[in-house]
Design a protein around this motif. Structure first.
Motif, PDB file in Angstrom:
ATOM      1  N   UNK A  34      51.557  33.765  37.314  1.00 18.46           N
ATOM      2  CA  UNK A  34      52.192  33.711  35.992  1.00 18.46           C
ATOM      3  C   UNK A  34      51.244  34.180  34.893  1.00 18.46           C
ATOM      4  N   UNK A  35      49.994  33.765  34.995  1.00 20.08           N
ATOM      5  CA  UNK A  35      49.074  34.137  33.926  1.00 20.08           C
ATOM      6  C   UNK A  35      48.662  35.603  34.050  1.00 20.08           C
ATOM      7  N   UNK A  36      48.649  36.143  35.272  1.00 16.56           N
ATOM      8  CA  UNK A  36      48.400  37.582  35.423  1.00 16.56           C
ATOM      9  C   UNK A  36      49.554  38.383  34.817  1.00 16.56           C
ATOM     10  N   UNK A  37      50.767  37.871  34.958  1.00 17.88           N
ATOM     11  CA  UNK A  37      51.917  38.525  34.323  1.00 17.88           C
ATOM     12  C   UNK A  37      51.731  38.545  32.807  1.00 17.88           C
ATOM     13  N   UNK A  38      51.310  37.417  32.263  1.00 10.29           N
ATOM     14  CA  UNK A  38      51.093  37.350  30.808  1.00 10.29           C
ATOM     15  C   UNK A  38      50.039  38.355  30.369  1.00 10.29           C
ATOM     16  N   UNK A  39      48.947  38.441  31.154  1.00  8.87           N
ATOM     17  CA  UNK A  39      47.885  39.390  30.801  1.00  8.87           C
ATOM     18  C   UNK A  39      48.411  40.820  30.834  1.00  8.87           C
ATOM     19  N   UNK A  40      49.226  41.121  31.837  1.00  7.17           N
ATOM     20  CA  UNK A  40      49.764  42.473  31.958  1.00  7.17           C
ATOM     21  C   UNK A  40      50.695  42.786  30.793  1.00  7.17           C
ATOM     22  N   UNK A  41      51.556  41.828  30.479  1.00  5.10           N
ATOM     23  CA  UNK A  41      52.499  42.006  29.354  1.00  5.10           C
ATOM     24  C   UNK A  41      51.730  42.295  28.063  1.00  5.10           C
ATOM     25  N   UNK A  42      50.692  41.511  27.831  1.00  4.70           N
ATOM     26  CA  UNK A  42      49.893  41.668  26.621  1.00  4.70           C
ATOM     27  C   UNK A  42      49.178  43.033  26.622  1.00  4.70           C
ATOM     28  N   UNK A 160      61.265  44.943  46.841  1.00  4.37           N
ATOM     29  CA  UNK A 160      61.002  43.571  46.402  1.00  4.37           C
ATOM     30  C   UNK A 160      59.659  43.501  45.677  1.00  4.37           C
ATOM     31  N   UNK A 161      59.538  42.525  44.799  1.00  2.00           N
ATOM     32  CA  UNK A 161      58.268  42.365  44.098  1.00  2.00           C
ATOM     33  C   UNK A 161      58.354  41.333  43.003  1.00  2.00           C
ATOM     34  N   UNK A 162      57.249  41.173  42.299  1.00  2.00           N
ATOM     35  CA  UNK A 162      57.199  40.195  41.216  1.00  2.00           C
ATOM     36  C   UNK A 162      57.262  40.944  39.878  1.00  2.00           C
ATOM     37  N   UNK A 163      58.123  40.441  38.993  1.00  2.00           N
ATOM     38  CA  UNK A 163      58.257  41.053  37.668  1.00  2.00           C
ATOM     39  C   UNK A 163      57.013  40.714  36.852  1.00  2.00           C
ATOM     40  N   UNK A 164      56.302  41.764  36.440  1.00  2.00           N
ATOM     41  CA  UNK A 164      55.075  41.527  35.664  1.00  2.00           C
ATOM     42  C   UNK A 164      55.354  41.444  34.176  1.00  2.00           C
ATOM     43  N   UNK A 183      58.382  46.177  34.392  1.00  2.00           N
ATOM     44  CA  UNK A 183      57.315  46.486  35.344  1.00  2.00           C
ATOM     45  C   UNK A 183      57.385  45.497  36.503  1.00  2.00           C
ATOM     46  N   UNK A 184      57.395  46.010  37.715  1.00  2.00           N
ATOM     47  CA  UNK A 184      57.443  45.146  38.904  1.00  2.00           C
ATOM     48  C   UNK A 184      56.320  45.535  39.856  1.00  2.00           C
ATOM     49  N   UNK A 185      55.573  44.535  40.336  1.00  2.00           N
ATOM     50  CA  UNK A 185      54.505  44.761  41.320  1.00  2.00           C
ATOM     51  C   UNK A 185      55.029  44.467  42.717  1.00  2.00           C
TER      52      UNK A 185
END
Ligand code: ZN
Length: 262
Positions: A34-42, A160-164, A183-185
């Motif tokens: 979750x926090x990596x997603x936040x970093x990517x979004x930012x 399939x993947x996680x939404x960043x 963006x999806x990883x």
């Protein structure tokens, strides 16, 4: 669906023998996904606004990607050897990203709309490349309603993947080119999918999406996509993450040709 919740289902999907083995995460010193997603979004927002220098952006990006790779590879379903991975890619791994459409809807004769040369994810000023495929819907009056179905056209996850990260707040007049993007990883491919010009975005950062799952509806968001000269389309880009954590665009055309259609 939250990504943690799917791991046991994915485990069963990927292993030949049904197993009750639980997924154990190692590398607990890493940040949560979750926090990596936040970093990517930012980070991606800063790149777009040019409030981060390209070299700094490169370093932050590669740290996030190396973190994601390590995190996912510590989980059993994603620890695949190359043989297992290759056979997985051959067995209906890809879903065509527009419902009710086929490869005929891809722009250009044989996917020649793809121009990867000169692309730099980290410098928003660099233009001229188009490391992506545009896939067009039938929308003559440009109201984002498919002329054949009388409904919005569904965008489906290629894999399939996680939404960043997502953007949902684009408004006409903004110069940002991607409009409302996703963006999806994909931890199996170790790569990033970018879906741009969406109208409604139906996923949130941290969500796990399955290949073929509806993630958005085709729109005309983005500076150029909004213009009348642009037919309504999905802009689809794939970035392969290299060993050093930095991205290199790869033409998804052959994957689109082999994808399952819905
Ligand atoms: Zn495009």
């Amino acid at each position: 669906m939250r990504w943690v919740g799917i791991l046991s289902a994915l485990w069963i999907g990927l292993s030949n023998s049904a197993s009750s083995q639980t997924v154990v995460w190692s590398g607990s010193d890493l940040p949560r996904v979750d926090s990596m997603c936040q970093q990517f979004q930012q980070l991606y927002t800063q790149i777009r606004e040019e409030s981060v220098l390209p070299d700094s952006a490169r370093k932050i990006f590669s740290d996030i990607m190396l973190g994601l790779r390590t995190k996912f590879r510590s989980a059993e379903p994603f620890r695949l050897d190359s043989t297992h991975r290759d056979s997985l890619l051959r067995t209906a791994y890809f879903s065509f990203p527009l419902r009710n459409y086929t490869a005929d809807a891809i722009g250009g004769r044989h996917g020649e709309g793809y121009r990867g040369k000169g692309f730099d994810l980290f410098d928003y000023n660099v233009r001229g490349s188009h490391p992506a495929q545009d896939i067009f819907i039938v929308d003559r009056d440009q109201d984002c309603i498919d002329d054949h179905t009388d409904r919005p056209a569904d965008v489906l996850a290629m894999t399939s993947g996680v939404v960043l990260a997502i953007e949902t707040a684009w408004t006409p007049g903004q110069e940002y080119r991607g409009g409302n993007w996703i963006w999806i990883y994909d931890p199996i491919l170790d790569g990033l999918w970018y879906y741009a010009h969406n109208n409604a975005v139906l996923v949130r950062p941290g969500d796990w999406v399955q290949s073929g799952q509806k993630i958005s509806e085709v729109g005309r968001t983005g500076y150029n996509a909004y213009a009348t000269r642009s037919p309504t389309h999905l802009h689809l880009m794939y970035l392969q993450i290299q060993e050093d954590g930095l991205p290199i665009p790869r033409n998804p055309y052959s994957w689109l040709l082999s994808a399952r259609n819905f």
